[in-house]
Write a protein that holds these residues in place. Structure first.
Motif, mmCIF file in Angstrom:
data_model
loop_
_atom_site.group_PDB
_atom_site.id
_atom_site.type_symbol
_atom_site.label_atom_id
_atom_site.label_comp_id
_atom_site.label_asym_id
_atom_site.label_seq_id
_atom_site.Cartn_x
_atom_site.Cartn_y
_atom_site.Cartn_z
ATOM 1 N N LEU A 401 0.829 -1.204 0.000
ATOM 2 C CA LEU A 401 0.000 0.000 0.000
ATOM 3 C C LEU A 401 0.865 1.256 0.000
ATOM 4 O O LEU A 401 0.553 2.239 -0.679
ATOM 5 C CB LEU A 401 -0.934 -0.007 1.211
ATOM 6 C CG LEU A 401 -1.928 1.150 1.303
ATOM 7 C CD1 LEU A 401 -2.776 1.244 0.029
ATOM 8 C CD2 LEU A 401 -2.829 0.994 2.522
ATOM 9 N N ARG A 402 1.975 1.242 0.741
ATOM 10 C CA ARG A 402 2.891 2.384 0.743
ATOM 11 C C ARG A 402 3.408 2.671 -0.668
ATOM 12 O O ARG A 402 3.406 3.815 -1.138
ATOM 13 C CB ARG A 402 4.077 2.112 1.664
ATOM 14 C CG ARG A 402 5.030 3.317 1.749
ATOM 15 C CD ARG A 402 6.419 2.925 2.242
ATOM 16 N NE ARG A 402 6.397 2.285 3.538
ATOM 17 C CZ ARG A 402 6.338 2.948 4.698
ATOM 18 N NH1 ARG A 402 6.264 4.262 4.702
ATOM 19 N NH2 ARG A 402 6.344 2.278 5.835
ATOM 20 N N LEU A 403 3.834 1.641 -1.378
ATOM 21 C CA LEU A 403 4.369 1.817 -2.732
ATOM 22 C C LEU A 403 3.300 2.322 -3.695
ATOM 23 O O LEU A 403 3.576 3.131 -4.582
ATOM 24 C CB LEU A 403 4.966 0.502 -3.230
ATOM 25 C CG LEU A 403 6.251 0.047 -2.518
ATOM 26 C CD1 LEU A 403 6.638 -1.360 -2.965
ATOM 27 C CD2 LEU A 403 7.393 1.030 -2.795
ATOM 28 N N ALA A 404 2.073 1.846 -3.513
ATOM 29 C CA ALA A 404 0.974 2.322 -4.359
ATOM 30 C C ALA A 404 0.735 3.817 -4.128
ATOM 31 O O ALA A 404 0.535 4.582 -5.084
ATOM 32 C CB ALA A 404 -0.292 1.522 -4.065
ATOM 33 N N MET A 405 0.785 4.249 -2.874
ATOM 34 C CA MET A 405 0.571 5.659 -2.567
ATOM 35 C C MET A 405 1.710 6.530 -3.112
ATOM 36 O O MET A 405 1.479 7.621 -3.648
ATOM 37 C CB MET A 405 0.448 5.834 -1.049
ATOM 38 C CG MET A 405 -0.671 5.034 -0.391
ATOM 39 S SD MET A 405 -2.320 5.596 -0.817
ATOM 40 C CE MET A 405 -2.778 6.467 0.679
ATOM 41 N N LEU A 406 2.947 6.059 -2.982
ATOM 42 C CA LEU A 406 4.091 6.797 -3.507
ATOM 43 C C LEU A 406 4.039 6.913 -5.032
ATOM 44 O O LEU A 406 4.385 7.954 -5.608
ATOM 45 C CB LEU A 406 5.391 6.118 -3.081
ATOM 46 C CG LEU A 406 5.856 6.384 -1.645
ATOM 47 C CD1 LEU A 406 6.973 5.413 -1.264
ATOM 48 C CD2 LEU A 406 6.327 7.827 -1.489
ATOM 49 N N THR A 407 3.607 5.838 -5.684
ATOM 50 C CA THR A 407 3.488 5.851 -7.149
ATOM 51 C C THR A 407 2.550 6.954 -7.606
ATOM 52 O O THR A 407 2.824 7.678 -8.580
ATOM 53 C CB THR A 407 2.983 4.486 -7.644
ATOM 54 O OG1 THR A 407 3.912 3.471 -7.268
ATOM 55 C CG2 THR A 407 2.813 4.491 -9.157
ATOM 56 N N PHE A 408 1.443 7.127 -6.899
ATOM 57 C CA PHE A 408 0.486 8.166 -7.273
ATOM 58 C C PHE A 408 1.048 9.557 -7.028
ATOM 59 O O PHE A 408 0.848 10.466 -7.850
ATOM 60 C CB PHE A 408 -0.819 7.958 -6.493
ATOM 61 C CG PHE A 408 -1.880 7.291 -7.294
ATOM 62 C CD1 PHE A 408 -1.612 6.130 -8.005
ATOM 63 C CD2 PHE A 408 -3.151 7.827 -7.365
ATOM 64 C CE1 PHE A 408 -2.589 5.513 -8.763
ATOM 65 C CE2 PHE A 408 -4.136 7.216 -8.127
ATOM 66 C CZ PHE A 408 -3.851 6.066 -8.825
ATOM 67 N N ALA A 409 1.736 9.749 -5.909
ATOM 68 C CA ALA A 409 2.301 11.066 -5.624
ATOM 69 C C ALA A 409 3.268 11.510 -6.712
ATOM 70 O O ALA A 409 3.396 12.709 -7.010
ATOM 71 C CB ALA A 409 3.003 11.047 -4.267
ATOM 72 N N ALA A 410 3.940 10.547 -7.344
ATOM 73 C CA ALA A 410 4.932 10.862 -8.374
ATOM 74 C C ALA A 410 4.314 11.461 -9.630
ATOM 75 O O ALA A 410 5.032 11.997 -10.486
ATOM 76 C CB ALA A 410 5.723 9.599 -8.733
ATOM 77 N N ALA A 411 2.985 11.400 -9.762
ATOM 78 C CA ALA A 411 2.324 11.962 -10.943
ATOM 79 C C ALA A 411 2.044 13.456 -10.806
ATOM 80 O O ALA A 411 1.574 14.087 -11.764
ATOM 81 C CB ALA A 411 1.015 11.215 -11.207
ATOM 82 N N THR A 412 2.331 14.052 -9.655
ATOM 83 C CA THR A 412 1.998 15.457 -9.416
ATOM 84 C C THR A 412 2.623 16.433 -10.422
ATOM 85 O O THR A 412 1.951 17.378 -10.862
ATOM 86 C CB THR A 412 2.404 15.851 -7.983
ATOM 87 O OG1 THR A 412 1.687 15.024 -7.051
ATOM 88 C CG2 THR A 412 2.087 17.306 -7.699
ATOM 89 N N PRO A 413 3.895 16.267 -10.839
ATOM 90 C CA PRO A 413 4.454 17.220 -11.811
ATOM 91 C C PRO A 413 3.663 17.310 -13.116
ATOM 92 O O PRO A 413 3.668 18.362 -13.772
ATOM 93 C CB PRO A 413 5.868 16.678 -12.053
ATOM 94 C CG PRO A 413 6.225 15.984 -10.774
ATOM 95 C CD PRO A 413 4.935 15.348 -10.319
ATOM 96 N N TRP A 414 3.005 16.237 -13.493
ATOM 97 C CA TRP A 414 2.162 16.265 -14.695
ATOM 98 C C TRP A 414 1.034 17.282 -14.515
ATOM 99 O O TRP A 414 0.732 18.076 -15.425
ATOM 100 C CB TRP A 414 1.614 14.853 -14.935
ATOM 101 C CG TRP A 414 0.816 14.690 -16.190
ATOM 102 C CD1 TRP A 414 0.728 15.539 -17.249
ATOM 103 C CD2 TRP A 414 -0.024 13.567 -16.522
ATOM 104 N NE1 TRP A 414 -0.111 15.039 -18.219
ATOM 105 C CE2 TRP A 414 -0.576 13.832 -17.790
ATOM 106 C CE3 TRP A 414 -0.340 12.389 -15.861
ATOM 107 C CZ2 TRP A 414 -1.458 12.937 -18.407
ATOM 108 C CZ3 TRP A 414 -1.217 11.499 -16.477
ATOM 109 C CH2 TRP A 414 -1.753 11.777 -17.732
ATOM 110 N N ALA A 415 0.413 17.291 -13.349
ATOM 111 C CA ALA A 415 -0.647 18.263 -13.074
ATOM 112 C C ALA A 415 -0.093 19.683 -13.051
ATOM 113 O O ALA A 415 -0.721 20.618 -13.579
ATOM 114 C CB ALA A 415 -1.321 17.932 -11.744
ATOM 115 N N LEU A 416 1.083 19.852 -12.472
ATOM 116 C CA LEU A 416 1.668 21.182 -12.370
ATOM 117 C C LEU A 416 1.967 21.776 -13.741
ATOM 118 O O LEU A 416 1.835 22.987 -13.951
ATOM 119 C CB LEU A 416 2.953 21.126 -11.531
ATOM 120 C CG LEU A 416 2.799 20.620 -10.096
ATOM 121 C CD1 LEU A 416 4.123 20.726 -9.347
ATOM 122 C CD2 LEU A 416 1.708 21.370 -9.365
#
Length: 436
Positions: A401-416
């Motif tokens: 679950l930790r790795l799944a959450m980290l994977t999603f956080a890594a997509a933030t620059p796309w939104a920025l």
């Protein structure tokens, strides 16, 4: 500062009550988000009793809910653009509140799935007409602040669901928690129906903005007008990707704190959620206030870039939170990150409503919410669940679950990136409108 033309007693009454109206609409949004997100704090208990997988939990929180919530938002928006929006909100609030209570009666996955679909159907009638009413009650330079207040429903609703749901589930079980958060919404629906005044469309817009008249635009007109506006497209993409990450994290946030960090439901409900609600509230209000100030000083484009800066600064904190295993380190980092990352909704929706034609405001809100919810709400929790289940055999339940959450956080620059481009196009639009 723009003044609001009150040309009739109804206009004057709507203006006098606009603060109270905003509070009531925010309260409805609070119930909407609380009823939607209460599943997060209850899902470990539900998983154990009904023998569910993370993928099934993700479907309940995500796609199964979102497909009806998002797609029905379009016909509701069409209805709201031509009918009484207050009535629509009151009916919708009554429906989703009742179906939330029904969730407490479910005996298996299918029954809970059907009840959650009912919640999604009801909630489709909340945000598009609310966005439209707020845009009519507040002039452009105050709209981001008003939308920021309205967006508190997300922060406070998630916190309320966690605090109330977690506390009641700890002492009485998850079914009682569902009943307790569902039934009061019906009473709020009655208050909204009796008190809120339906404002005239375009009431708060400057006098040079043409009044809403003529034939009602079609659904196709709404899609074409939004997606032909490059600034609006980048805003929709930015808020959608941000929501994909946020909905995924929110759906499994309590499970992460329980499984991976080692907290209990009552600790989350009594410590983490209350402070988180304060931080998230400050973020939403401060974000809206700063957006209003930035718009007056530099122009509307600066609101998109403000979101870019605040979320960019908050990104490293999100990584630190999900990477940490010590609750005394992780939780303070989480609280500080909330001061930054929840600032995007008010400016985003205010900018979209400001770009929308008067007769398409609810429709543009619904199209935006369709994209946000099909992709963000629909795929976010579902993908987190799928990734977690896929990694579980190798890393174990907690670390998967930790790795799944980290994977999603890594997509933030796309939104920025999209918020940056939205600001670019908004600035070009501003220069074209005022060449001197």
């Amino acid at each position: 500062m723009a003044t609001i033309p009150a040309t009739s007693p109804e206009d004057a009454l709507a203006i006098r009550r606009r603060t109270a109206t905003l509070i009531l609409l925010t309260a409805a949004y609070f119930f909407s988000y609380m009823d939607r997100q209460i599943l997060a704090i209850l899902q470990e208990d539900i998983k154990k009793e009904l023998l569910l997988s993370d993928t099934q939990l993700g479907l309940l929180a995500g796609f199964a809910f979102a497909i009806f919530y998002a797609t029905l938002g379009l016909p509701v928006a069409r209805w709201a653009d031509r009918s009484n929006r207050v009535n629509i909100i009151a009916i919708a609030l009554s429906l989703w509140s009742a179906m939330t209570a029904v969730c407490g009666l479910a005996q298996n996955f299918v029954q809970l799935l059907l009840a959650r679909i009912g919640v999604g159907i009801g909630e489709a009638g909340s945000s598009p007409p609310s966005h439209s009413i707020i845009a009519d009650l507040y002039p452009p330079e105050k709209r981001a602040g008003a939308m920021g207040i309205y967006s508190l429903g997300v922060v406070l609703g998630a916190a309320g669901g966690t605090i109330i749901g977690g506390t009641l589930a700890h002492y009485f079980g998850w079914r009682v928690a569902m009943f307790a958060v569902g039934i009061p919404g019906i009473m709020l629906a009655i208050i909204i129906k009796l008190f809120v005044v339906e404002p005239r469309r375009g009431l708060s817009d400057p006098s040079h903005v043409p009044a809403a008249q003529g034939a009602m635009p079609s659904l196709g007109d709404g899609f074409r007008s939004l997606f032909s506006n490059r600034a609006a497209v980048h805003l929709v993409l930015g808020v959608t990707i941000t929501s994909l990450i946020g909905y995924g994290h929110t759906a499994f946030g309590s499970s992460f704190l329980i499984r991976t960090i080692g907290l209990t439901k009552i600790e989350i409900a009594s410590i983490v959620a209350p402070v988180g609600a304060v931080c998230g509230t400050l973020s939403a209000v401060l974000g809206g206030w700063l957006a209003n100030k930035a718009a007056v000083r530099w122009g509307l484009h600066s609101q998109a870039w403000l979101v870019l800066v605040m979320k960019g600064v908050g990104l490293p904190l999100s990584f630190l939170f999900f990477a940490s295993s010590d609750p005394w380190i992780a939780i303070p980092i989480y609280w500080v990150s909330l001061l930054l990352v929840n600032s995007y909704l008010g400016p985003s929706f205010a900018l979209i409503q400001g770009l929308a034609p008067l007769r398409m405001r609810a429709l543009w809100a619904a199209v935006t919410l369709l994209v946000i919810n099909l992709i963000g709400l629909g795929l976010g929790p579902t993908m987190i669940g799928v990734i977690s289940d896929a990694l579980k055999p190798t890393y174990g339940e907690a670390e998967a679950l930790r790795l799944a959450m980290l994977t999603f956080a890594a997509a933030t620059p796309w939104a920025l990136f999209h918020y940056w481009r939205a600001g670019v196009w908004l600035k070009r639009r501003q220069v074209a409108a005022n060449p001197t």
